[in-house]
Design a protein around this motif. Sequence first.
Motif, PDB file in Angstrom:
ATOM      1  N   TYR A  14      45.390  42.587  36.457  1.00 26.53           N
ATOM      2  CA  TYR A  14      44.198  41.745  36.336  1.00 26.53           C
ATOM      3  C   TYR A  14      42.997  42.560  35.863  1.00 26.53           C
ATOM      4  CZ  TYR A  14      40.269  38.805  37.683  1.00 26.53           C
ATOM      5  OH  TYR A  14      39.105  38.085  37.678  1.00 26.53           O
ATOM      6  N   ARG A  18      41.139  42.294  32.096  1.00 20.50           N
ATOM      7  CA  ARG A  18      39.703  42.074  31.925  1.00 20.50           C
ATOM      8  C   ARG A  18      39.078  43.191  31.093  1.00 20.50           C
ATOM      9  NH1 ARG A  18      37.259  41.307  37.615  1.00 20.50           N
ATOM     10  NH2 ARG A  18      35.391  41.637  36.378  1.00 20.50           N
ATOM     11  N   ASN A  50      43.642  35.880  34.223  1.00 15.34           N
ATOM     12  CA  ASN A  50      43.190  34.758  35.043  1.00 15.34           C
ATOM     13  C   ASN A  50      44.354  33.970  35.625  1.00 15.34           C
ATOM     14  OD1 ASN A  50      40.454  35.306  34.768  1.00 15.34           O
ATOM     15  ND2 ASN A  50      40.315  34.170  32.854  1.00 15.34           N
ATOM     16  N   ARG A  53      45.384  35.759  38.652  1.00 12.84           N
ATOM     17  CA  ARG A  53      44.411  35.513  39.723  1.00 12.84           C
ATOM     18  C   ARG A  53      44.634  34.139  40.350  1.00 12.84           C
ATOM     19  NH1 ARG A  53      37.897  36.344  39.212  1.00 12.84           N
ATOM     20  NH2 ARG A  53      37.426  36.003  41.394  1.00 12.84           N
ATOM     21  N   ARG A  54      44.870  33.120  39.521  1.00 16.67           N
ATOM     22  CA  ARG A  54      45.141  31.777  40.048  1.00 16.67           C
ATOM     23  C   ARG A  54      46.410  31.761  40.888  1.00 16.67           C
ATOM     24  NH1 ARG A  54      43.328  30.501  34.956  1.00 16.67           N
ATOM     25  NH2 ARG A  54      45.432  30.235  34.138  1.00 16.67           N
ATOM     26  N   ARG A  57      45.629  33.296  44.275  1.00 11.42           N
ATOM     27  CA  ARG A  57      44.869  32.345  45.098  1.00 11.42           C
ATOM     28  C   ARG A  57      45.777  31.233  45.620  1.00 11.42           C
ATOM     29  NH1 ARG A  57      39.489  31.817  41.450  1.00 11.42           N
ATOM     30  NH2 ARG A  57      41.064  31.150  39.988  1.00 11.42           N
ATOM     31  N   THR A 100      41.826  45.114  42.909  1.00 10.43           N
ATOM     32  CA  THR A 100      40.847  44.232  42.270  1.00 10.43           C
ATOM     33  C   THR A 100      41.031  42.789  42.725  1.00 10.43           C
ATOM     34  OG1 THR A 100      40.841  45.669  40.339  1.00 10.43           O
ATOM     35  CG2 THR A 100      39.934  43.465  40.042  1.00 10.43           C
ATOM     36  N   LEU A 101      42.264  42.321  42.743  1.00 12.18           N
ATOM     37  CA  LEU A 101      42.523  40.945  43.173  1.00 12.18           C
ATOM     38  C   LEU A 101      42.263  40.781  44.667  1.00 12.18           C
ATOM     39  CD1 LEU A 101      45.654  40.105  41.041  1.00 12.18           C
ATOM     40  CD2 LEU A 101      43.413  39.017  40.915  1.00 12.18           C
ATOM     41  N   ALA A 104      38.634  40.375  45.052  1.00 15.22           N
ATOM     42  CA  ALA A 104      38.253  39.029  44.617  1.00 15.22           C
ATOM     43  C   ALA A 104      38.588  38.009  45.704  1.00 15.22           C
ATOM     44  CB  ALA A 104      38.954  38.673  43.311  1.00 15.22           C
TER      45      ALA A 104
END
Length: 160
Positions: A14, A18, A50, A53-54, A57, A100-101, A104
């Motif tokens: 991730y 970026r 992204n 990341r989704r 989550r 990083t994640l 977040a």
Amino acid sequence: MDQAAQDLYETGFYAWARHQAEALRRLEGLRLDADLDLDHVAGEIDDLGNALRRAVRSQVRCILEHFLKLAFSPAQQPRGGWERSIIDARTELSGDLTRTLRNALLGELDRLYAQTRKAAAKDLENEGAPEAARLLPETCPWSLDGILRDDWYPAPPAAG
């Protein structure tokens, strides 16, 4: 590839995605005469990061939902399925959760919990446990470390 980018790649896709998307956008600003669609390449790399990341989550929301049901639902039968779902989500996270994640997630945990609480409350109501739905805490009762800790599950509600 410079050492910083190599380190990012090895520690977390991730963050690397970026970083690479930003670098490609800066390169595009140089107006090089290259047959590269830098804007779209940067966008696609951003999208890949992204998407990861989704997915992370989503797995955390799954764990939170089943934590709430384990801790507040009076039902006995689906408990093993909820625990299995938590195991699966933690397994998925173990391969994807980078520093990083994780950072977040720490910043998003309250929002993720609020979303999950609403869904879990609706499920409990639909399963005939409206009192359990009303008992769900307004704020997340678990830390991210607790959510991710293997072989730990919230205790079932005390028999009334």
